[in-house]
Scaffold this motif. Structure first.
Motif, PDB file in Angstrom:
ATOM      1  N   LEU A  70       2.384  14.251 -17.418  1.00 23.94           N
ATOM      2  CA  LEU A  70       3.135  13.028 -17.149  1.00 23.94           C
ATOM      3  C   LEU A  70       4.173  13.319 -16.080  1.00 23.94           C
ATOM      4  O   LEU A  70       4.738  14.415 -16.044  1.00 23.94           O
ATOM      5  CB  LEU A  70       3.850  12.542 -18.415  1.00 23.94           C
ATOM      6  CG  LEU A  70       2.972  12.083 -19.567  1.00 23.94           C
ATOM      7  CD1 LEU A  70       3.807  11.914 -20.830  1.00 23.94           C
ATOM      8  CD2 LEU A  70       2.249  10.793 -19.222  1.00 23.94           C
ATOM      9  N   LEU A  71       4.431  12.331 -15.241  1.00 18.16           N
ATOM     10  CA  LEU A  71       5.530  12.399 -14.279  1.00 18.16           C
ATOM     11  C   LEU A  71       6.586  11.420 -14.764  1.00 18.16           C
ATOM     12  O   LEU A  71       6.308  10.227 -14.915  1.00 18.16           O
ATOM     13  CB  LEU A  71       5.049  12.009 -12.879  1.00 18.16           C
ATOM     14  CG  LEU A  71       6.129  12.011 -11.803  1.00 18.16           C
ATOM     15  CD1 LEU A  71       6.612  13.439 -11.523  1.00 18.16           C
ATOM     16  CD2 LEU A  71       5.605  11.365 -10.529  1.00 18.16           C
ATOM     17  N   LEU A  72       7.776  11.911 -15.035  1.00 16.75           N
ATOM     18  CA  LEU A  72       8.862  11.075 -15.543  1.00 16.75           C
ATOM     19  C   LEU A  72       9.678  10.528 -14.386  1.00 16.75           C
ATOM     20  O   LEU A  72      10.029  11.256 -13.470  1.00 16.75           O
ATOM     21  CB  LEU A  72       9.761  11.901 -16.463  1.00 16.75           C
ATOM     22  CG  LEU A  72      10.879  11.128 -17.168  1.00 16.75           C
ATOM     23  CD1 LEU A  72      11.051  11.645 -18.580  1.00 16.75           C
ATOM     24  CD2 LEU A  72      12.174  11.202 -16.403  1.00 16.75           C
ATOM     25  N   LEU A 101       2.233  10.777 -28.701  1.00 19.47           N
ATOM     26  CA  LEU A 101       1.012  10.211 -28.133  1.00 19.47           C
ATOM     27  C   LEU A 101       0.019  11.287 -27.676  1.00 19.47           C
ATOM     28  O   LEU A 101      -1.040  10.965 -27.145  1.00 19.47           O
ATOM     29  CB  LEU A 101       1.362   9.277 -26.969  1.00 19.47           C
ATOM     30  CG  LEU A 101       2.090   7.988 -27.388  1.00 19.47           C
ATOM     31  CD1 LEU A 101       2.640   7.249 -26.168  1.00 19.47           C
ATOM     32  CD2 LEU A 101       1.172   7.093 -28.206  1.00 19.47           C
ATOM     33  N   GLY A 102       0.380  12.558 -27.840  1.00 19.91           N
ATOM     34  CA  GLY A 102      -0.547  13.642 -27.554  1.00 19.91           C
ATOM     35  C   GLY A 102      -0.520  14.202 -26.145  1.00 19.91           C
ATOM     36  O   GLY A 102      -1.421  14.944 -25.756  1.00 19.91           O
ATOM     37  N   HIS A 103       0.503  13.873 -25.371  1.00 22.19           N
ATOM     38  CA  HIS A 103       0.612  14.430 -24.021  1.00 22.19           C
ATOM     39  C   HIS A 103       1.069  15.884 -24.094  1.00 22.19           C
ATOM     40  O   HIS A 103       1.732  16.290 -25.046  1.00 22.19           O
ATOM     41  CB  HIS A 103       1.569  13.595 -23.177  1.00 22.19           C
ATOM     42  CG  HIS A 103       1.040  12.213 -22.935  1.00 22.19           C
ATOM     43  ND1 HIS A 103       0.070  11.942 -22.002  1.00 22.19           N
ATOM     44  CD2 HIS A 103       1.331  11.028 -23.538  1.00 22.19           C
ATOM     45  CE1 HIS A 103      -0.208  10.653 -22.021  1.00 22.19           C
ATOM     46  NE2 HIS A 103       0.542  10.068 -22.947  1.00 22.19           N
ATOM     47  N   SER A 104       0.719  16.667 -23.074  1.00 25.37           N
ATOM     48  CA  SER A 104       0.977  18.106 -23.159  1.00 25.37           C
ATOM     49  C   SER A 104       2.087  18.623 -22.257  1.00 25.37           C
ATOM     50  O   SER A 104       2.596  19.717 -22.488  1.00 25.37           O
ATOM     51  CB  SER A 104      -0.314  18.873 -22.868  1.00 25.37           C
ATOM     52  OG  SER A 104      -0.812  18.529 -21.598  1.00 25.37           O
ATOM     53  N   ALA A 105       2.470  17.860 -21.225  1.00 29.31           N
ATOM     54  CA  ALA A 105       3.517  18.332 -20.317  1.00 29.31           C
ATOM     55  C   ALA A 105       4.138  17.144 -19.589  1.00 29.31           C
ATOM     56  O   ALA A 105       3.472  16.131 -19.358  1.00 29.31           O
ATOM     57  CB  ALA A 105       2.952  19.318 -19.295  1.00 29.31           C
ATOM     58  N   ILE A 106       5.418  17.306 -19.234  1.00 32.52           N
ATOM     59  CA  ILE A 106       6.142  16.304 -18.456  1.00 32.52           C
ATOM     60  C   ILE A 106       6.737  17.001 -17.246  1.00 32.52           C
ATOM     61  O   ILE A 106       7.362  18.058 -17.372  1.00 32.52           O
ATOM     62  CB  ILE A 106       7.267  15.651 -19.284  1.00 32.52           C
ATOM     63  CG1 ILE A 106       6.715  15.011 -20.557  1.00 32.52           C
ATOM     64  CG2 ILE A 106       8.017  14.612 -18.434  1.00 32.52           C
ATOM     65  CD1 ILE A 106       7.807  14.503 -21.518  1.00 32.52           C
ATOM     66  N   GLU A 123      10.536  26.901 -14.146  1.00 31.31           N
ATOM     67  CA  GLU A 123       9.727  28.079 -14.476  1.00 31.31           C
ATOM     68  C   GLU A 123       8.221  27.838 -14.288  1.00 31.31           C
ATOM     69  O   GLU A 123       7.502  28.728 -13.848  1.00 31.31           O
ATOM     70  CB  GLU A 123      10.008  28.497 -15.923  1.00 31.31           C
ATOM     71  CG  GLU A 123       9.255  29.720 -16.378  1.00 31.31           C
ATOM     72  CD  GLU A 123       9.553  30.052 -17.823  1.00 31.31           C
ATOM     73  OE1 GLU A 123       8.618  30.497 -18.510  1.00 31.31           O
ATOM     74  OE2 GLU A 123      10.693  29.864 -18.264  1.00 31.31           O
ATOM     75  N   LYS A 124       7.728  26.650 -14.607  1.00 29.87           N
ATOM     76  CA  LYS A 124       6.284  26.382 -14.570  1.00 29.87           C
ATOM     77  C   LYS A 124       5.839  25.577 -13.351  1.00 29.87           C
ATOM     78  O   LYS A 124       4.687  25.179 -13.264  1.00 29.87           O
ATOM     79  CB  LYS A 124       5.861  25.624 -15.837  1.00 29.87           C
ATOM     80  CG  LYS A 124       6.116  26.357 -17.127  1.00 29.87           C
ATOM     81  CD  LYS A 124       5.085  27.427 -17.346  1.00 29.87           C
ATOM     82  CE  LYS A 124       5.291  28.077 -18.713  1.00 29.87           C
ATOM     83  NZ  LYS A 124       4.116  28.769 -19.166  1.00 29.87           N
ATOM     84  N   THR A 125       6.744  25.314 -12.399  1.00 30.71           N
ATOM     85  CA  THR A 125       6.370  24.482 -11.252  1.00 30.71           C
ATOM     86  C   THR A 125       6.195  25.265  -9.955  1.00 30.71           C
ATOM     87  O   THR A 125       5.926  24.671  -8.915  1.00 30.71           O
ATOM     88  CB  THR A 125       7.422  23.367 -11.019  1.00 30.71           C
ATOM     89  OG1 THR A 125       8.689  23.970 -10.767  1.00 30.71           O
ATOM     90  CG2 THR A 125       7.503  22.421 -12.214  1.00 30.71           C
ATOM     91  N   GLU A 143       6.887  21.776 -21.042  1.00 32.64           N
ATOM     92  CA  GLU A 143       5.610  21.838 -21.746  1.00 32.64           C
ATOM     93  C   GLU A 143       5.804  21.317 -23.167  1.00 32.64           C
ATOM     94  O   GLU A 143       6.678  21.801 -23.883  1.00 32.64           O
ATOM     95  CB  GLU A 143       5.081  23.271 -21.802  1.00 32.64           C
ATOM     96  CG  GLU A 143       4.595  23.803 -20.488  1.00 32.64           C
ATOM     97  CD  GLU A 143       4.022  25.204 -20.587  1.00 32.64           C
ATOM     98  OE1 GLU A 143       3.051  25.479 -19.865  1.00 32.64           O
ATOM     99  OE2 GLU A 143       4.540  26.021 -21.386  1.00 32.64           O
ATOM    100  N   LEU A 144       4.991  20.365 -23.558  1.00 37.86           N
ATOM    101  CA  LEU A 144       4.984  19.881 -24.938  1.00 37.86           C
ATOM    102  C   LEU A 144       3.977  20.678 -25.749  1.00 37.86           C
ATOM    103  O   LEU A 144       4.055  20.726 -26.976  1.00 37.86           O
ATOM    104  CB  LEU A 144       4.649  18.384 -24.972  1.00 37.86           C
ATOM    105  CG  LEU A 144       5.609  17.494 -24.175  1.00 37.86           C
ATOM    106  CD1 LEU A 144       5.110  16.059 -24.130  1.00 37.86           C
ATOM    107  CD2 LEU A 144       7.013  17.563 -24.746  1.00 37.86           C
TER     108      LEU A 144
END
Length: 172
Positions: A70-72, A101-106, A123-125, A143-144
Motif C-alpha cells: 500500500l502507498l499511504l 484487511l490482510g495487507h502486508s506492507a505500507i 530500512e526496507k526502501t 512491514e505488516l
C-alpha cells in the motif's frame, strides 16, 4: 470511511493543508486514475460532522514483480485543529485497518521523525524507488508481515482499481 458527500470537503482540506503543489508530487503519479484500496479511504470529523482529517491508502506493487503493498497518502489535518492528535489517530486506524484487511506492507514519502513513531523507516526502501523526483530519505516503509519487502527492488507501480471516468455533461 469516506462517503461520496465527503469528496468536496476532502479536496478543500487537502488544498488548505498541502498547498497548490500537492498534485505534482511523485506519489500523485501512482494515485492518478485509481481508487483507494478497498476500505482504506478514511476521514475524521468533528462533533458537528465537519471533515477535519483524511488519509487514503493505495494499492501498489513494490517494484517489477514485487510484492503487493500500500502507498499511504496524503495524510492531512485541518490546520485549524493541528496538534490535536487527529493525524496520529488516523495513522493508527489506517495501519490497523490495513493489517485487518490482510495487507502486508505500507510505503510512504514523508517526515521520518513523524512517521517513525508508527514503525516506519527507510530500512526496507533502499532498493525501491518512486516514479519521478522524491527525497530518498523520506521514502519509508512499514512491514505488516515481517520480511515481505526483503529483496523487493525497482520502481513502485500502481496496481489498484481504476477510477470510473466522470460522467460527461450532455448538451441540451
Amino acid at each position: 470511511m469516506e462517503r461520496a458527500d465527503d469528496v468536496a470537503a476532502r479536496e478543500a482540506l487537502l488544498d488548505r493543508a498541502m498547498g497548490p503543489g500537492r498534485r505534482r508530487k511523485s506519489s500523485e503519479k501512482l494515485r492518478r486514475g485509481r481508487m483507494p484500496s478497498e476500505g482504506l479511504d478514511l476521514v475524521a470529523k468533528d462533533g458537528d460532522g465537519t471533515l477535519v482529517g483524511t488519509v487514503r491508502l493505495w494499492d501498489v506493487r513494490a517494484g517489477e514483480g514485487g510484492p503487493a503493498a500500500l502507498l499511504l497518502g496524503p495524510l492531512a489535518v485541518d490546520p485549524a485543529v493541528k496538534s490535536a492528535g487527529i493525524g496520529s489517530a488516523l495513522m493508527r486506524h489506517a495501519i490497523g485497518e490495513a493489517a485487518r484487511l490482510g495487507h502486508s506492507a505500507i510505503l510512504l514519502v514523508g517526515d521520518a521523525a513523524y512517521y517513525s513513531r508508527f514503525g516506519f523507516s527507510s530500512e526496507k526502501t533502499g532498493k525501491l524507488a518512486m516514479p519521478g523526483p522524491y527525497e530518498r530519505e523520506r521514502f519509508l516503509a512499514l512491514e505488516l508481515v515481517e520480511g515481505v519487502l526483503d529483496g523487493a527492488s525497482g520502481v513502485l507501480k500502481a496496481s489498484g482499481r481504476k477510477a470510473k471516468p466522470a460522467p460527461m455533461a450532455r448538451a441540451a
